[in-house]
Each structure stands twice: as structure tokens, then as C-alpha cells.
Design an enzyme around this catalytic site. Structure first.
Site, mmCIF file in Angstrom:
data_model
loop_
_atom_site.group_PDB
_atom_site.id
_atom_site.type_symbol
_atom_site.label_atom_id
_atom_site.label_comp_id
_atom_site.label_asym_id
_atom_site.label_seq_id
_atom_site.Cartn_x
_atom_site.Cartn_y
_atom_site.Cartn_z
ATOM 1 N N ARG A 113 32.920 48.760 0.168
ATOM 2 C CA ARG A 113 31.754 49.662 0.156
ATOM 3 C C ARG A 113 32.209 50.943 0.842
ATOM 4 O O ARG A 113 32.648 50.921 1.996
ATOM 5 C CB ARG A 113 30.560 49.058 0.889
ATOM 6 C CG ARG A 113 29.477 50.113 1.140
ATOM 7 C CD ARG A 113 28.164 49.547 1.586
ATOM 8 N NE ARG A 113 27.471 48.900 0.488
ATOM 9 C CZ ARG A 113 26.181 48.575 0.493
ATOM 10 N NH1 ARG A 113 25.440 48.849 1.558
ATOM 11 N NH2 ARG A 113 25.623 47.984 -0.548
ATOM 12 N N GLN A 115 24.787 45.372 -7.881
ATOM 13 C CA GLN A 115 23.322 45.383 -7.864
ATOM 14 C C GLN A 115 22.774 45.179 -9.279
ATOM 15 O O GLN A 115 21.826 44.420 -9.494
ATOM 16 C CB GLN A 115 22.825 46.717 -7.308
ATOM 17 C CG GLN A 115 21.317 46.794 -7.194
ATOM 18 C CD GLN A 115 20.777 45.818 -6.175
ATOM 19 O OE1 GLN A 115 21.227 45.779 -5.048
ATOM 20 N NE2 GLN A 115 19.793 45.010 -6.568
ATOM 21 N N ASP A 169 14.201 53.474 -6.061
ATOM 22 C CA ASP A 169 15.164 53.292 -4.968
ATOM 23 C C ASP A 169 14.827 54.329 -3.902
ATOM 24 O O ASP A 169 14.045 55.263 -4.140
ATOM 25 C CB ASP A 169 16.596 53.465 -5.505
ATOM 26 C CG ASP A 169 17.676 53.135 -4.464
ATOM 27 O OD1 ASP A 169 17.351 52.525 -3.418
ATOM 28 O OD2 ASP A 169 18.852 53.502 -4.697
ATOM 29 N N CYS A 176 16.301 47.811 -5.275
ATOM 30 C CA CYS A 176 17.495 47.144 -4.750
ATOM 31 C C CYS A 176 17.388 46.840 -3.254
ATOM 32 O O CYS A 176 18.120 46.000 -2.747
ATOM 33 C CB CYS A 176 18.729 47.989 -5.027
ATOM 34 S SG CYS A 176 18.729 49.588 -4.196
ATOM 35 N N ARG A 202 21.582 38.785 -5.820
ATOM 36 C CA ARG A 202 22.864 39.382 -5.447
ATOM 37 C C ARG A 202 23.890 38.277 -5.185
ATOM 38 O O ARG A 202 25.046 38.362 -5.593
ATOM 39 C CB ARG A 202 22.705 40.274 -4.206
ATOM 40 C CG ARG A 202 21.916 41.552 -4.417
ATOM 41 C CD ARG A 202 22.645 42.518 -5.319
ATOM 42 N NE ARG A 202 23.965 42.864 -4.825
ATOM 43 C CZ ARG A 202 24.215 43.774 -3.860
ATOM 44 N NH1 ARG A 202 23.223 44.463 -3.325
ATOM 45 N NH2 ARG A 202 25.449 44.021 -3.473
HETATM 46 N N1 CP Z 1 20.929 46.538 -2.119
HETATM 47 C C1 CP Z 1 21.967 46.605 -1.270
HETATM 48 O O1 CP Z 1 23.116 46.832 -1.662
HETATM 49 O O2 CP Z 1 21.637 46.357 0.035
HETATM 50 P P1 CP Z 1 22.576 46.532 1.304
HETATM 51 O O3 CP Z 1 22.791 48.017 1.514
HETATM 52 O O4 CP Z 1 21.813 45.901 2.433
HETATM 53 O O5 CP Z 1 23.897 45.843 1.072
HETATM 54 N N1 NVA Z 2 20.943 54.307 -3.251
HETATM 55 C C1 NVA Z 2 21.056 53.556 -2.023
HETATM 56 C C2 NVA Z 2 21.291 52.110 -2.327
HETATM 57 C C3 NVA Z 2 21.407 51.222 -1.123
HETATM 58 C C4 NVA Z 2 21.712 49.799 -1.482
HETATM 59 C C5 NVA Z 2 22.167 54.116 -1.165
HETATM 60 O O1 NVA Z 2 23.229 54.460 -1.703
HETATM 61 O O2 NVA Z 2 21.978 54.236 0.037
#
Ligand code: CP
Ligand code: NVA
Length: 319
Positions: free
Chosen positions: A119, A149, A237, A276, A304
Site C-alpha cells: 500500500r 477492493q 467513498d 469501501c 475483502r
Molecule cells: N477499504 C480499505 O481499503 O480500508 P483500509 O484503508 O482500512 O485498509
Molecule cells: N479513496 C480512499 C480509499 C480508502 C480505502 C483513500 O484512498 O483514502
């Protein structure tokens, strides 16, 4: 020094030169529909209790350069349920945080672990990790996309409403990373995606052009009510993603796209609401919607876990 001078006296199989290309999971657009379907079938079989352990003896590194609740816990639990082990690292814990290159990190981690989930912020970092890793790299969210997701979201839609092909899904709000993965999913799984966003926050032109070139049924507007009319699923979102400036005030721009009860009432009578998470009640949707009878957000969050087990089994178990 020549290559010959560097040759080992004793050859070792050190995983430094993978014989076949690693099965990266970077974006939905990289896959044929059938491959994504195989992952979802594996996900459903694990969810219904299949006890296979395709990750037995394997270790997955989970690297988080951005915060996470769902991705972190669902990957840790999912890998263990498939018989594997995890090493979870924050960007700050590693030398990545002190400027070691992504390429060197990829080459080193590939000597220790069997897959890497990342990530991060810049999508280019994920691509560099995949270019230099000799083990599968999985996208756990970048500023550009969030494919894990969408695997969970398609699984969730189909559990509630059957095949998603031919259905209409409406996205209301920011044209962000999750919206981009919805666009890719619409193309790969054959549904219509209506995106209602402020003009300034449309998804990138590059992804829209890709979708058009690939026969995607993507409809753009700045009219949330028109986008939602008759839709089988309404999605939104957060208005401020992790990659956005937390002080940027986008709220005025996005307020007309809030999903409230009146907007949900314009969707199909049996429409579901998805998000999400994490959610901000009173911003992108009202509490009445996310906590109401049409919301499936916690099943979506649970999925997930199952969806990623499908991805992991495909990437590492030959599934
Ligand atoms: N939806 C999602 O990816 O949540 P997190 O940021 O908690 O991993
Ligand atoms: N669009 C959001 C999704 C989090 C899971 C972000 O990137 O923060």
C-alpha cells in the site's frame, strides 16, 4: 569485474531468477475476465468453507506506507487461513523510509518472501516493485487504484443481486482511486457504470480513454440524481483520500453528490448501497443511508478477506 568472475563456485537456487513471470495483481485492467472470475470462484469456495492451504510454507510481506484497518487485518488473517505466514511492515520501519530504492527493496524481499503486498502513494512505486520483484506483487491501494477492493465489491454485489454483467451501478462523489478501479471492473465484468462527480474531480482522462477503447459502458455526468435513477447499486467513498491534501476544502464541491435518503429513493427499489470504508457520516453519505436497510457495507468489508484469499491462491497457489 566480469560476469564470469562473479559466478558462484557452488550454485544455489536462491529464488533470484524466477523461471516463470510472477503473477502480479496490480490492476483489474491487466487481466482477462476469466482470470478474475477464477479468483472470485476461489474466494467463494473459501467463504463457503473450503479448507485448502495453498500458502502452506509461504510467507507474504505486507508493506504499508499509508494507514489501513481492513487491508492490513484481512491480509494478515487471510494469509494465515490459507496456511501461510506474514511479515507486516510500515514504510517507516524499513529502509524505504530512509531512501533505499523500491527496486532494491523488491530484489531483497524477493529473497525472503513468496509475495509482497504494497500500500503506497505513487502508483509508480507499485510498478517499480513489480518490475524488480521476482515474486508476485499485490496492489493494496495506491493513489491511482484499489483493485482488491473491487474484487470484494463485485463478490458482494453478486451475492445480493446475482450476475453484475448488464447491471447499472452509480458512483457519486470524488473520481478517485476506488472510482478508477470501478471503471476497470465495469469493463472487465460488463456492467454499466454511471459516475456523477464535480467536473474538477472526474477520473483521469487516461482511464476513461482506456475504458472507451475497450467497449466500457461508462457514463459521466455532474448530476447525481440522473446517475442514480434506476441503478441497482449506489456507491460512494470519502471526499478526502489519503493521497489528497487534508487541508484542501473539497467539501463545497462535493456536497451536491452526498448520498442521502432522497437520492437513494431514486435508485431501483431493491438497490444496495456500498462504500469501501472508512466512512464519514454527514459527508459523502448520511447516517440514515450507511446504517439503513439498503447498506451492505459490512458484508463488503468482510468480503475483502474472502476476495483476497482468492487473489492470493491464484498468485501463489497456482489456482
Ligand atoms: N477499504 C480499505 O481499503 O480500508 P483500509 O484503508 O482500512 O485498509
Ligand atoms: N479513496 C480512499 C480509499 C480508502 C480505502 C483513500 O484512498 O483514502
Amino acid at each position: 569485474m566480469t560476469g564470469a568472475a562473479l559466478r558462484r563456485v557452488k550454485p544455489v537456487d536462491n529464488n533470484g531468477g524466477a523461471r516463470t513471470a510472477p503473477r502480479h495483481f496490480l490492476d483489474l485492467r491487466d487481466f482477462e475476465t476469466g482470470t478474475l472470475r477464477r479468483m472470485l470462484d476461489l474466494a467463494s469456495s473459501y467463504k463457503s468453507g473450503a479448507a485448502a492451504k495453498p500458502l502452506a510454507g509461504k510467507t507474504v510481506a505486507l508493506i504499508f506506507e499509508k494507514p489501513s484497518t481492513r487491508t492490513r487485518v484481512s491480509f494478515e488473517v487471510g494469509v494465515r487461513q490459507l496456511g501461510g505466514d506474514v511479515v507486516t511492515l510500515s514504510g517507516k520501519d524499513t529502509q524505504l523510509g530512509r531512501g533505499e530504492t523500491v527496486a532494491d527493496t523488491a530484489r531483497v524481499l524477493s529473497r525472503y518472501v513468496d509475495a509482497i503486498m504494497l500500500r503506497t502513494d505513487a502508483h509508480a512505486k507499485l510498478q517499480e516493485m513489480a518490475e524488480f520483484a521476482t515474486v508476485p506483487v499485490i496492489n493494496g491501494l495506491t493513489a491511482a487504484s484499489h483493485p482488491c477492493q473491487l474484487m470484494a465489491d463485485v463478490l458482494t454485489f453478486e451475492e445480493y443481486r446475482g450476475p453484475i454483467a448488464g447491471q447499472v451501478v452509480a458512483w457519486c462523489g470524488d473520481g478517485n482511486n476506488v472510482a478508477t478501479s470501478w471503471i476497470e471492473a465495469a469493463v472487465r465484468f460488463g456492467f454499466t457504470l454511471r459516475l456523477a462527480t464535480p467536473d474538477a474531480l472526474r477520473p483521469p482522462e487516461e482511464i476513461l480513454a482506456w475504458a472507451r477503447a475497450n467497449g466500457g459502458k461508462i457514463e459521466l455526468s455532474a448530476d447525481a440524481a440522473a446517475a442514480v435513477a434506476g441503478a441497482r447499486c449506489v456507491v460512494t467513498d470519502t471526499w478526502v483520500s489519503m493521497a489528497d491534501d487534508p487541508n484542501s476544502n473539497r467539501h463545497n464541491l462535493l456536497a451536491p453528490f452526498r448520498v442521502d435518503e432522497a437520492l437513494m429513493a431514486k435508485a431501483a427499489a431493491d438497490a444496495i448501497f456500498m462504500h469501501c470504508l472508512p466512512a464519514h457520516r454527514g459527508e459523502e453519505m448520511t447516517a440514515g443511508v450507511i446504517d439503513g436497510p439498503q447498506s451492505v457495507v459490512f458484508d463488503e468489508a468482510e468480503n475483502r478477506l474472502h476476495a483476497q484469499k482468492g487473489v492470493l491462491a491464484w498468485a501463489l497457489g497456482g489456482g
